[in-house]
Write a protein that holds these residues in place. Structure first.
Motif, short mmCIF file in Angstrom:
data_model
loop_
_atom_site.label_atom_id
_atom_site.label_comp_id
_atom_site.label_asym_id
_atom_site.label_seq_id
_atom_site.Cartn_x
_atom_site.Cartn_y
_atom_site.Cartn_z
N CYS A 1 0.83 -1.21 0.00
CA CYS A 1 0.00 0.00 0.00
C CYS A 1 0.87 1.26 0.00
O CYS A 1 1.91 1.31 0.66
CB CYS A 1 -0.92 0.02 1.22
SG CYS A 1 -2.25 -1.19 1.16
N PRO B 1 -2.66 -1.80 -3.44
CA PRO B 1 -1.74 -2.09 -4.54
C PRO B 1 -2.31 -3.09 -5.55
O PRO B 1 -3.43 -3.59 -5.39
CB PRO B 1 -0.54 -2.69 -3.81
CG PRO B 1 -1.15 -3.41 -2.66
CD PRO B 1 -2.32 -2.54 -2.22
N GLU B 2 -1.52 -3.39 -6.56
CA GLU B 2 -1.89 -4.39 -7.57
C GLU B 2 -2.18 -5.73 -6.89
O GLU B 2 -1.46 -6.16 -5.99
CB GLU B 2 -0.74 -4.54 -8.57
CG GLU B 2 -1.04 -5.49 -9.71
CD GLU B 2 0.11 -5.59 -10.69
OE1 GLU B 2 0.01 -6.40 -11.64
OE2 GLU B 2 1.10 -4.86 -10.51
N GLY B 3 -3.23 -6.37 -7.32
CA GLY B 3 -3.63 -7.64 -6.72
C GLY B 3 -4.70 -7.48 -5.67
O GLY B 3 -5.34 -8.47 -5.26
N GLY B 4 -4.92 -6.26 -5.22
CA GLY B 4 -5.97 -6.01 -4.24
C GLY B 4 -5.55 -6.35 -2.82
O GLY B 4 -4.42 -6.79 -2.56
N PRO C 1 -10.27 -4.00 -4.59
CA PRO C 1 -9.40 -4.07 -5.77
C PRO C 1 -8.33 -2.98 -5.77
O PRO C 1 -8.39 -2.03 -4.98
CB PRO C 1 -10.38 -3.87 -6.93
CG PRO C 1 -11.50 -3.06 -6.34
CD PRO C 1 -11.63 -3.53 -4.92
N GLN C 2 -7.37 -3.12 -6.66
CA GLN C 2 -6.30 -2.15 -6.81
C GLN C 2 -6.87 -0.73 -7.02
O GLN C 2 -7.82 -0.53 -7.76
CB GLN C 2 -5.43 -2.52 -8.01
CG GLN C 2 -4.31 -1.53 -8.30
CD GLN C 2 -3.50 -1.93 -9.54
OE1 GLN C 2 -3.68 -3.03 -10.06
NE2 GLN C 2 -2.63 -1.06 -10.00
N GLY C 3 -6.26 0.24 -6.33
CA GLY C 3 -6.68 1.63 -6.49
C GLY C 3 -7.66 2.12 -5.45
O GLY C 3 -7.88 3.33 -5.32
#
Length: 545
Positions: free
Chosen positions: A115, A427-430, A439-441
């Motif tokens: 994160c 981050p990517e991958g959640g 989810p990511q974001g």
């Protein structure tokens, strides 16, 4: 006569649409439709899977709700009430979920979870990105490596004489005023006080601000501001952007004026915390509003203050040991020190964090101890046995006193100077938190104010200041939920310094003086920007014999 179309046309000249040849009347009709669609479409697409998470209706569609709540100065209180109503998960912005569960601290802020800080922190950048506002993981790791040594327990112990020096200066002032008050005198030294019933009745908040500011000003900027001596909130600041740039030149010539630093610091925190929750594309326009414009001016004044102090220090070599000298000694993995702008930015951050956290925490603890006479009596008995006739304590004398530790921890819990949930980007991958996948974001935060009032951890009287709770119940669960300095790789780097200051200040003050509240039933009035600030603490102070 007021012409709305002419006014709209003037506003358009300040936006990216100024070169478009569009009839203002057409924009006046279509603009509301565009705004509604821009907020409604993301809600229904729901790419962050948050539509089912409860929260205020407006917050589901727009960042305006959180921006408004933040600007009103009671964000954590409002979010806390939402959690009481809806449960552990609350949606406080279109892509921001607040999670009120102690277990979430170990997930959202953990080491190695990937994160990152959200764009909220961009609002805090002034001279140069600092440890607080840096979002890039590599840049943050570099800065923390350089600064970690400066805040080690060994170095912090070298700063203690300066802390004790300023506590002694405060006592010289208070002793004089208490002696005068015992005779029934009154005065206006720095601010009004009244002598009545053998006590000095005064708002102690300004004095505690002076103490905290003088201490950290000396350590972080090598600039003793003399607030205690002068009983006045005033420090020098470089007066213009040109002067700021000149200060980085070889001559470092610049003009200065005096500013009320505590007020400016508070304005800056209010500004950054409220504009930071708005989307970055909105911020330039929000700054045009009067309230945000005032905060922007505060940012410039604080920058000028740091520039003036650092330029003076760096152009006057000294062998003194302080936080600034330790930062100058620091090196990154390539053996490079901090540059002048970076050093100024980090010193400014330490000035802000070190003064505001200590002054507000100290004042809140003073309020709660004065409001509970039995706590004060028990604390003073422990201090008398440990300190004897000592005027100002040392951390070594008091660091193992159990009731003092409980009083300080309970004050940090109930007041929670850092109250809001600090936002992190998934981050990517959640990331899965308490069984819910994000989810990511997605932006997540865990509100310290609410965690510190979790009744499953702290008991049914979680809202009450009661130091005895630290000797009862599940101590491991309490430590897990106790979050005054944040958690993980981006936790407060000044924790050792803050802990030492609170030990010395609180023990020394209550060993030497007795406090009563002017209005014993009046709640502690606060306002929250980035930090939770005390707005006043009217007390009667008397020397103990």
């Amino acid at each position: 006569m007021y012409n709305p179309l002419a006014k709209l046309n003037a506003i358009l000249q300040l936006t990216p649409f100024r070169n478009l040849h569009v009839d203002p009347a057409t924009i006046l009709v279509t603009f509301p439709v565009i705004v509604v669609l821009a907020h409604a479409i993301p809600y229904f697409i729901d790419r962050f899977n948050q539509r089912a998470i409860p929260g205020p209706l407006l917050a589901r569609f727009s960042d305006v709700w959180l921006g408004w709540v933040s600007s009103q100065g009671h964000r954590s209180d409002v979010v806390h009430e939402l959690h009481n109503r809806y449960g552990a998960f609350v949606r406080i912005a279109p892509n921001h979920v607040s999670i009120a569960d102690p277990d979430a601290l170990q997930v959202v802020y953990a080491h190695g979870n990937g994160c990152l800080k959200s764009d909220f922190y961009d609002a805090f950048v002034s001279v140069h990105p600092d440890l607080l506002s840096t979002r890039n993981r590599a840049d943050h790791a570099r800065k923390r490596k350089i600064m970690a040594q400066a805040f080690s327990e060994r170095n912090v112990s070298q700063f203690e004489p300066s802390v004790r020096q300023y506590v002694g200066q405060l006592f010289e002032k208070w002793d004089h005023l208490c002696d005068s008050a015992s005779k029934g005198d009154s005065g206006t030294e720095g601010h009004g006080w009244v002598g009545r019933n053998g006590r000095m009745w005064v708002d102690c908040l300004p004095w505690i601000h002076y103490l905290a500011f003088d201490i950290i000003g000396d350590l972080a900027l090598a600039s003793p501001f003399g607030m205690i001596t002068n009983a006045k909130d005033s420090v020098p600041v470089a007066v213009s952007q040109k002067d700021v740039m000149d200060a980085y030149g070889s001559e470092a010539r610049y003009a200065v004026v005096d500013i009320p630093a505590v007020q400016i610091l508070n304005d800056r925190g209010d500004f950054a915390a409220s504009i930071g929750v708005l989307p970055p594309r909105w911020r330039p326009y929000a700054r045009l509003l009067p309230w945000y414009h005032k905060g922007g001016a505060a940012m410039e004044n604080l920058t000028g203050m740091a520039v003036a102090a650092i330029a003076k220090r760096l152009n006057t070599p000294t062998d003194r040991t302080d936080l600034l000298s330790k930062l100058q000694e620091g090196r990154d993995d390539e053996g490079k020190p901090m540059g002048r702008e970076e050093l100024t930015a980090e010193s400014l951050t330490q000035l802000i964090a070190g003064s505001a956290t200590i002054s507000n925490s100290t004042c809140a603890i003073t309020y709660h101890v004065a409001r509970n006479p039995w706590v004060q009596e028990k604390l003073q008995k422990e201090l008398d046995e440990a300190l004897g006739d000592a005027r100002v304590s040392t951390s070594e004398q008091v660091k193992h006193l159990p009731y003092l530790e409980a009083v300080i921890n309970e004050g940090l819990r109930v007041h929670s100077t850092s109250s809001m949930g600090l936002p992190r980007v998934v981050p990517e991958g959640g990331l899965t938190v308490n069984g819910m996948h994000f989810p990511q974001g997605t932006v997540l935060s865990v509100p310290t104010y609410t965690i510190h009032r979790d009744k499953e951890v702290w008991g049914e009287d979680a809202d009450i200041f009661r130091p005895e709770r630290w000797f009862e119940g599940d101590r491991a669960a309490m430590q897990k939920a106790f979050n005054p300095f944040s958690f993980g790789p981006r936790s407060c780097i000044g924790r050792n310094l803050a802990s030492m200051e609170l030990l010395v200040i609180i023990s020394s003050i209550f060993h030497r003086y007795d406090f009563v509240l002017a209005k014993s039933k009046q709640p502690l009035d606060t306002r929250e920007g980035f930090l939770r600030k005390v707005l006043g603490c009217e007390v009667g102070i008397k020397r103990r014999r």
